[in-house]
Design a protein around this motif. Structure first.
Motif, PDB file in Angstrom:
ATOM      1  N   PHE A 143       0.844  -1.182   0.000  1.00  0.00           N
ATOM      2  CA  PHE A 143       0.000   0.000   0.000  1.00  0.00           C
ATOM      3  C   PHE A 143       0.881   1.233   0.000  1.00  0.00           C
ATOM      4  CE2 PHE A 143      -2.510  -3.292   2.089  1.00  0.00           C
ATOM      5  CZ  PHE A 143      -3.663  -3.237   1.327  1.00  0.00           C
ATOM      6  N   PRO A 144       0.511   2.237  -0.793  1.00  0.00           N
ATOM      7  CA  PRO A 144       1.304   3.470  -0.800  1.00  0.00           C
ATOM      8  C   PRO A 144       1.074   4.264   0.488  1.00  0.00           C
ATOM      9  CG  PRO A 144      -0.594   3.695  -2.233  1.00  0.00           C
ATOM     10  CD  PRO A 144      -0.568   2.271  -1.762  1.00  0.00           C
ATOM     11  N   ASP A 145       1.954   5.214   0.735  1.00  0.00           N
ATOM     12  CA  ASP A 145       1.848   6.053   1.909  1.00  0.00           C
ATOM     13  C   ASP A 145       0.600   6.936   1.787  1.00  0.00           C
ATOM     14  OD1 ASP A 145       2.487   7.243   4.298  1.00  0.00           O
ATOM     15  OD2 ASP A 145       3.726   8.798   3.355  1.00  0.00           O
ATOM     16  N   LEU A 146      -0.237   6.946   2.824  1.00  0.00           N
ATOM     17  CA  LEU A 146      -1.512   7.646   2.759  1.00  0.00           C
ATOM     18  C   LEU A 146      -1.356   9.162   2.654  1.00  0.00           C
ATOM     19  CD1 LEU A 146      -3.672   5.643   5.302  1.00  0.00           C
ATOM     20  CD2 LEU A 146      -3.765   5.580   2.832  1.00  0.00           C
ATOM     21  N   SER A 147      -0.356   9.725   3.277  1.00  0.00           N
ATOM     22  CA  SER A 147      -0.185  11.174   3.213  1.00  0.00           C
ATOM     23  C   SER A 147       0.152  11.619   1.785  1.00  0.00           C
ATOM     24  CB  SER A 147       0.885  11.636   4.198  1.00  0.00           C
ATOM     25  OG  SER A 147       2.122  11.024   3.882  1.00  0.00           O
ATOM     26  N   GLU A 148       0.951  10.825   1.077  1.00  0.00           N
ATOM     27  CA  GLU A 148       1.274  11.161  -0.308  1.00  0.00           C
ATOM     28  C   GLU A 148       0.043  11.030  -1.204  1.00  0.00           C
ATOM     29  OE1 GLU A 148       4.509   8.735  -1.605  1.00  0.00           O
ATOM     30  OE2 GLU A 148       5.821   9.379   0.028  1.00  0.00           O
ATOM     31  N   GLU A 149      -0.772  10.014  -0.976  1.00  0.00           N
ATOM     32  CA  GLU A 149      -1.988   9.825  -1.767  1.00  0.00           C
ATOM     33  C   GLU A 149      -2.990  10.951  -1.514  1.00  0.00           C
ATOM     34  OE1 GLU A 149      -2.843   7.496  -4.150  1.00  0.00           O
ATOM     35  OE2 GLU A 149      -0.710   7.044  -4.028  1.00  0.00           O
ATOM     36  N   GLU A 204      -4.574  17.720  -5.029  1.00  0.00           N
ATOM     37  CA  GLU A 204      -4.068  18.479  -6.174  1.00  0.00           C
ATOM     38  C   GLU A 204      -4.923  18.235  -7.416  1.00  0.00           C
ATOM     39  OE1 GLU A 204      -0.062  17.167  -6.538  1.00  0.00           O
ATOM     40  OE2 GLU A 204       0.616  18.239  -4.754  1.00  0.00           O
ATOM     41  N   THR A 205      -5.412  17.013  -7.609  1.00  0.00           N
ATOM     42  CA  THR A 205      -6.150  16.687  -8.819  1.00  0.00           C
ATOM     43  C   THR A 205      -7.641  16.952  -8.709  1.00  0.00           C
ATOM     44  OG1 THR A 205      -6.404  14.385  -8.121  1.00  0.00           O
ATOM     45  CG2 THR A 205      -4.494  14.919  -9.476  1.00  0.00           C
ATOM     46  N   ALA A 206      -8.160  17.163  -7.504  1.00  0.00           N
ATOM     47  CA  ALA A 206      -9.590  17.386  -7.322  1.00  0.00           C
ATOM     48  C   ALA A 206      -9.994  18.718  -7.946  1.00  0.00           C
ATOM     49  CB  ALA A 206      -9.941  17.394  -5.844  1.00  0.00           C
ATOM     50  N   PRO A 207     -11.126  18.725  -8.644  1.00  0.00           N
ATOM     51  CA  PRO A 207     -11.564  19.985  -9.248  1.00  0.00           C
ATOM     52  C   PRO A 207     -11.974  20.977  -8.161  1.00  0.00           C
ATOM     53  CG  PRO A 207     -13.242  18.312  -9.505  1.00  0.00           C
ATOM     54  CD  PRO A 207     -12.033  17.638  -8.920  1.00  0.00           C
TER      55      PRO A 207
END
Length: 188
Positions: free
Chosen positions: A45-51, A57-60
């Motif tokens: 699982f990737p690091d949650l803070s980075e996700e 950043e990508t959310a409209p």
């Protein structure tokens, strides 16, 4: 006594025969050096803070005003629709229900003496008298009055009821007007 001797011998035979059977299969010592690498099959699982940063950043960028306008429009539509309804369903606290008129008025007097801040309503539905308290949208709101009244009136209960909407205006009646092109006598 004669019967117990063969039983004792038979029991000794069974106990001694259990030691004759050996466990089948390998011994635990054979597995002492066993190793298995399952790291390639494990889920990572990737690091949650980075996700969370990526999603932010990508959310409209949506405006709260647009949501507020839609919500305000929906609430106004529901409110206008409800104005057309003559009755609404809810709950009330029933303090007294019975056929004795004197008992009903006595209960009403006791209620106003003990709880002057609670407004009661007396109704007569043939053949019984009903003493009700409050008009609530849901059962949870009625619980507060219920618990206050339970000590003085042990038969109090919460019931479903229908209430007439305050400020209800009857819609304009439709007039039954005869159309001029409908003259049955001329066609015969």
């Amino acid at each position: 006594m004669k019967r117990s001797i063969p039983a004792i011998i038979l029991m000794v035979f069974f106990i001694s025969s259990c030691a004759l059977f050996k466990k089948s299969g390998p011994s635990p010592d054979e597995f002492a050096n066993y190793t298995e690498d399952i790291s390639s099959d494990r889920i990572t699982f990737p690091d949650l803070s980075e996700e969370a940063k990526k999603v932010a950043e990508t959310a409209p960028k949506s405006s709260a005003i647009s949501v507020d306008n839609d919500l305000e429009y929906a609430l106004k539509a529901i409110k206008d629709n409800n104005k057309g309804e003559r009755y609404w369903n809810g709950f009330t606290v029933l303090v007294y229900s019975g056929v004795d008129r004197e008992q009903a008025f006595k209960a009403r007097e006791e209620l106003t003496e003990e709880f002057p801040d609670i407004k009661s309503e007396m109704q007569y539905q043939q053949p019984r008298y009903l003493l009700k308290v409050g008009k609530f949208v849901n059962r949870v709101e009625a619980q507060a009055h219920y618990h206050k009244l339970k000590s003085k009136f042990p038969t109090v209960r919460i019931i479903q009821d229908r209430f007439q909407r305050e400020g209800y205006v009857n819609p304009d009646p439709v007039e039954d007007v005869e159309r001029p092109d409908q003259n049955i006598s001329e066609d015969i």
